[in-house]
Design a protein around this motif. Structure first.
Motif, PDB file in Angstrom:
ATOM      1  N   THR A 129      24.819 -57.184 -23.819  1.00  0.00           N
ATOM      2  CA  THR A 129      23.891 -57.101 -22.687  1.00  0.00           C
ATOM      3  C   THR A 129      24.569 -56.666 -21.389  1.00  0.00           C
ATOM      4  O   THR A 129      23.915 -56.580 -20.348  1.00  0.00           O
ATOM      5  CB  THR A 129      23.196 -58.456 -22.460  1.00  0.00           C
ATOM      6  N   TRP A 130      25.864 -56.408 -21.450  1.00  0.00           N
ATOM      7  CA  TRP A 130      26.576 -55.988 -20.251  1.00  0.00           C
ATOM      8  C   TRP A 130      26.330 -54.505 -19.976  1.00  0.00           C
ATOM      9  O   TRP A 130      26.172 -53.713 -20.894  1.00  0.00           O
ATOM     10  CB  TRP A 130      28.074 -56.245 -20.379  1.00  0.00           C
ATOM     11  N   GLN A 131      26.307 -54.144 -18.692  1.00  0.00           N
ATOM     12  CA  GLN A 131      26.207 -52.761 -18.239  1.00  0.00           C
ATOM     13  C   GLN A 131      27.426 -52.431 -17.392  1.00  0.00           C
ATOM     14  O   GLN A 131      27.758 -53.182 -16.469  1.00  0.00           O
ATOM     15  CB  GLN A 131      24.967 -52.552 -17.361  1.00  0.00           C
ATOM     16  N   ILE A 132      28.056 -51.306 -17.684  1.00  0.00           N
ATOM     17  CA  ILE A 132      29.213 -50.872 -16.906  1.00  0.00           C
ATOM     18  C   ILE A 132      28.790 -49.748 -15.968  1.00  0.00           C
ATOM     19  O   ILE A 132      28.116 -48.804 -16.380  1.00  0.00           O
ATOM     20  CB  ILE A 132      30.350 -50.376 -17.825  1.00  0.00           C
ATOM     21  N   HIS A 133      29.203 -49.851 -14.714  1.00  0.00           N
ATOM     22  CA  HIS A 133      28.931 -48.824 -13.704  1.00  0.00           C
ATOM     23  C   HIS A 133      30.273 -48.325 -13.159  1.00  0.00           C
ATOM     24  O   HIS A 133      30.700 -48.719 -12.073  1.00  0.00           O
ATOM     25  CB  HIS A 133      28.079 -49.393 -12.571  1.00  0.00           C
ATOM     26  N   PRO A 134      30.954 -47.454 -13.900  1.00  0.00           N
ATOM     27  CA  PRO A 134      32.293 -47.044 -13.488  1.00  0.00           C
ATOM     28  C   PRO A 134      32.307 -45.740 -12.685  1.00  0.00           C
ATOM     29  O   PRO A 134      31.363 -44.946 -12.734  1.00  0.00           O
ATOM     30  CB  PRO A 134      32.986 -46.822 -14.832  1.00  0.00           C
ATOM     31  N   VAL A 135      33.378 -45.543 -11.945  1.00  0.00           N
ATOM     32  CA  VAL A 135      33.660 -44.226 -11.376  1.00  0.00           C
ATOM     33  C   VAL A 135      34.003 -43.298 -12.535  1.00  0.00           C
ATOM     34  O   VAL A 135      34.924 -43.571 -13.300  1.00  0.00           O
ATOM     35  CB  VAL A 135      34.825 -44.288 -10.382  1.00  0.00           C
ATOM     36  N   ILE A 136      33.276 -42.199 -12.667  1.00  0.00           N
ATOM     37  CA  ILE A 136      33.498 -41.260 -13.769  1.00  0.00           C
ATOM     38  C   ILE A 136      33.949 -39.898 -13.262  1.00  0.00           C
ATOM     39  O   ILE A 136      34.826 -39.264 -13.857  1.00  0.00           O
ATOM     40  CB  ILE A 136      32.223 -41.126 -14.619  1.00  0.00           C
ATOM     41  N   TYR A 137      33.370 -39.465 -12.157  1.00  0.00           N
ATOM     42  CA  TYR A 137      33.708 -38.147 -11.608  1.00  0.00           C
ATOM     43  C   TYR A 137      34.037 -38.232 -10.126  1.00  0.00           C
ATOM     44  O   TYR A 137      33.473 -39.045  -9.396  1.00  0.00           O
ATOM     45  CB  TYR A 137      32.529 -37.182 -11.746  1.00  0.00           C
ATOM     46  N   LYS A 138      34.928 -37.366  -9.675  1.00  0.00           N
ATOM     47  CA  LYS A 138      35.059 -37.025  -8.267  1.00  0.00           C
ATOM     48  C   LYS A 138      34.179 -35.810  -8.031  1.00  0.00           C
ATOM     49  O   LYS A 138      34.004 -34.970  -8.919  1.00  0.00           O
ATOM     50  CB  LYS A 138      36.512 -36.695  -7.924  1.00  0.00           C
ATOM     51  N   VAL A 139      33.616 -35.689  -6.822  1.00  0.00           N
ATOM     52  CA  VAL A 139      32.660 -34.620  -6.546  1.00  0.00           C
ATOM     53  C   VAL A 139      33.185 -33.669  -5.469  1.00  0.00           C
ATOM     54  O   VAL A 139      33.856 -34.086  -4.524  1.00  0.00           O
ATOM     55  CB  VAL A 139      31.297 -35.194  -6.133  1.00  0.00           C
ATOM     56  N   PHE A 140      32.845 -32.379  -5.637  1.00  0.00           N
ATOM     57  CA  PHE A 140      33.325 -31.331  -4.740  1.00  0.00           C
ATOM     58  C   PHE A 140      32.189 -30.346  -4.463  1.00  0.00           C
ATOM     59  O   PHE A 140      31.265 -30.202  -5.260  1.00  0.00           O
ATOM     60  CB  PHE A 140      34.513 -30.599  -5.362  1.00  0.00           C
ATOM     61  N   ASN A 141      32.280 -29.645  -3.331  1.00  0.00           N
ATOM     62  CA  ASN A 141      31.246 -28.668  -3.000  1.00  0.00           C
ATOM     63  C   ASN A 141      31.596 -27.290  -3.557  1.00  0.00           C
ATOM     64  O   ASN A 141      32.593 -27.130  -4.282  1.00  0.00           O
ATOM     65  CB  ASN A 141      30.989 -28.635  -1.483  1.00  0.00           C
ATOM     66  N   ALA A 142      30.792 -26.299  -3.208  1.00  0.00           N
ATOM     67  CA  ALA A 142      30.958 -24.957  -3.777  1.00  0.00           C
ATOM     68  C   ALA A 142      32.278 -24.304  -3.369  1.00  0.00           C
ATOM     69  O   ALA A 142      32.753 -23.386  -4.053  1.00  0.00           O
ATOM     70  CB  ALA A 142      29.790 -24.073  -3.354  1.00  0.00           C
ATOM     71  N   ASN A 143      32.875 -24.778  -2.289  1.00  0.00           N
ATOM     72  CA  ASN A 143      34.174 -24.259  -1.859  1.00  0.00           C
ATOM     73  C   ASN A 143      35.343 -25.078  -2.403  1.00  0.00           C
ATOM     74  O   ASN A 143      36.493 -24.859  -2.022  1.00  0.00           O
ATOM     75  CB  ASN A 143      34.256 -24.215  -0.328  1.00  0.00           C
ATOM     76  N   GLY A 144      35.033 -26.043  -3.281  1.00  0.00           N
ATOM     77  CA  GLY A 144      36.078 -26.902  -3.827  1.00  0.00           C
ATOM     78  C   GLY A 144      36.530 -27.983  -2.880  1.00  0.00           C
ATOM     79  O   GLY A 144      37.569 -28.615  -3.108  1.00  0.00           O
ATOM     80  N   GLU A 145      35.761 -28.243  -1.832  1.00  0.00           N
ATOM     81  CA  GLU A 145      36.137 -29.249  -0.834  1.00  0.00           C
ATOM     82  C   GLU A 145      35.575 -30.610  -1.220  1.00  0.00           C
ATOM     83  O   GLU A 145      34.410 -30.736  -1.599  1.00  0.00           O
ATOM     84  CB  GLU A 145      35.609 -28.841   0.541  1.00  0.00           C
ATOM     85  N   GLY A 146      36.409 -31.619  -1.143  1.00  0.00           N
ATOM     86  CA  GLY A 146      36.031 -32.990  -1.458  1.00  0.00           C
ATOM     87  C   GLY A 146      37.126 -33.917  -0.970  1.00  0.00           C
ATOM     88  O   GLY A 146      37.654 -33.746   0.125  1.00  0.00           O
ATOM     89  N   ASN A 147      37.460 -34.924  -1.792  1.00  0.00           N
ATOM     90  CA  ASN A 147      38.551 -35.847  -1.445  1.00  0.00           C
ATOM     91  C   ASN A 147      38.374 -36.458  -0.054  1.00  0.00           C
ATOM     92  O   ASN A 147      39.307 -36.496   0.745  1.00  0.00           O
ATOM     93  CB  ASN A 147      39.908 -35.129  -1.544  1.00  0.00           C
TER      94      ASN A 147
END
Length: 454
Positions: free
Chosen positions: A366-384
């Motif tokens: 009955t447990w649900q995991i909500h983990p960090v799976i992806y880092k996200v970036f915009n069309a110019n590759g900018e993120g972090n």
């Protein structure tokens, strides 16, 4: 990448999330625990995290399987991970609790220029227990359950609220530097209904500015957004102010629908976002059209474009509570237009995920995991932007009390933008005041940008 291949890749990820898998290990590495035991659940948690967790390669190789599930899960996380969490759907006590999600309001403890400590209600949700009890944005809280609020006890009092089903508040109104009209209010724990979009159109010297307050990004909000932008376009709006100051995030697809309605020069195939996962997740790119389409009952890109304002710049109001999908709006519009951010630095949740749970029938875990799976970036590759996205115009919304209603043209953040739009300058007199934020009741650390899958 073809859409067929893209959907096949996502389908494979979903199928894997439904299974109880043994990932990246051999059977002799982990003892065989009895089904239904805490240890067997912990093995499932570990296997799932090894498959999906962004930092899977840095998880401890030999965790203690005898820990309670929640403690075991925490033992797998990197110290810098503020956002991954786990809940037991059969145990309400494991769910994240906060003043906002239990009672429907938030507050900030401030130290004014003269050293006085005041606690101001900054947000009261519509259709909430707080609103029903009579709380309003701008009220001052003098006491919580009979205790005066100080810098030293604010966090403890906030934590204690989450353990109760009712709270007694002594509140009043700020007038000429003091609190007047004090009264006692009881707020009961209860459900807060979905928050409506709030919009206004300001007209000055023949120039029209649209204002849109967005509390969060629930699934399937493209219809509501499309209606608001149809009104803006029909009225001839030339400038747009997005108020995302209290927006924790939500559906990336709903955020993409909003972004599709604002800039000029984008097409269905223009890239909206890139997800970068671990060695199993790899890299996934989505166009505006693709990302919008992954929400249920979504209006397609071309239909949204009919009401696009086609702007070259947009103004966004932010605070430390601006997080996740709302930060994606800010970052992912930047390749296509000028984004002028006003307010405070955002939270810094540059990541996304989806729920991992047991889909067997009958369900055995009955447990649900909500983990960090992806880092996200915009069309110019900018993120972090894990340290937050910093505004071009820094304004503290608490420098002028009492706080005015959201959408009031004299409210400090909005008035700063209106001055910028109509007079090409920002008034700095109020910004020179020294108001220190000692504590805020917001706890937006358990909301990840939600990926939508079909």
């Amino acid at each position: 990448m073809s859409k067929t291949f893209f959907k096949t890749q996502l389908l494979a990820l979903i199928i894997l999330s439904f299974l109880i898998v043994s990932c990246n290990r051999t059977d002799d590495e982990v003892p065989n625990f009895p089904e239904g035991s805490t240890e067997s659940v912990n093995v499932w948690v570990q296997d799932s995290m090894r498959r999906y967790y962004y930092w899977a390669d840095q998880m401890p190789p030999k965790p203690n399987y005898h820990l309670p599930v929640k403690d075991f899960f925490k033992s797998l996380l990197l110290p810098q991970d503020r956002f991954s969490f786990i809940i037991n759907t059969s145990d309400a006590s494991t769910y994240p609790r906060s003043v906002r999600n239990m009672y429907g309001f938030d507050y900030a403890v401030l130290q004014l220029e003269n050293g006085e400590i005041v606690t101001v209600i900054k947000l009261v949700l519509k259709n909430s227990p707080a609103l029903n009890a009579g709380l309003e944005r701008g009220m001052i809280i003098k006491k919580i359950d009979g205790q005066n609020i100080t810098a030293s006890n604010a966090e403890q009092l906030t934590s204690s609220i989450a353990e109760k089903t009712m709270i007694e508040l002594t509140v009043g109104n700020w007038q000429n530097g003091s609190v007047v009209n004090e009264k006692n209010i009881t707020v009961y724990y209860g459900y807060t209904f979905e928050q409506p979009l709030t919009s206004k159109i300001f007209d000055k010297n023949g120039k029209k500015t649209g204002y849109l307050y967005i509390y969060d990004f629930p699934d399937g909000m493209s219809q509501a957004l499309n209606q608001k932008f149809a009104e803006f376009k029909s009225a001839g709006v030339q400038d747009l102010v997005l108020d995302l100051r209290y927006n924790y995030g939500g559906s990336v697809s709903s955020a993409a629908a909003l972004c599709a309605l604002i800039p000029a020069g984008i097409s269905a195939n223009s890239q909206f976002i890139t997800y970068k996962g671990n060695k199993n997740g790899g890299e996934v790119k989505r166009s505006f059209s693709q990302q919008i389409a992954y929400a249920s009952n979504a209006i397609n890109f071309n239909a949204l474009q009919a009401n696009s304002l086609g702007l070259q710049k947009v103004y966004v109001l932010t605070s430390k509570s601006t997080a996740s999908a709302s930060e994606i709006v800010i970052n992912n519009l930047k390749p296509y237009m000028e984004v002028i951010q006003v307010g405070e630095v955002t939270l810094g949740k540059d990541m996304a995920g989806f729920v991992i749970e047991d889909k067997r029938k009958p369900k055995k875990i009955t447990w649900q995991i909500h983990p960090v799976i992806y880092k996200v970036f915009n069309a110019n590759g900018e993120g972090n932007y894990n340290n937050g996205i910093f505004p071009q115009i820094s304004v503290n919304e608490f420098i002028s009390l009492p706080l005015l209603p959201l959408g009031d043209p004299d409210e400090i953040l909005l008035s700063s933008v209106m001055n910028k739009i109509y007079s090409k300058s920002v008034h700095t007199e109020a910004q020179s005041k020294s108001v220190k934020i000692l504590f805020q009741s917001d706890r937006p650390f358990t909301v990840l940008s939600k990926l939508n899958f079909k």
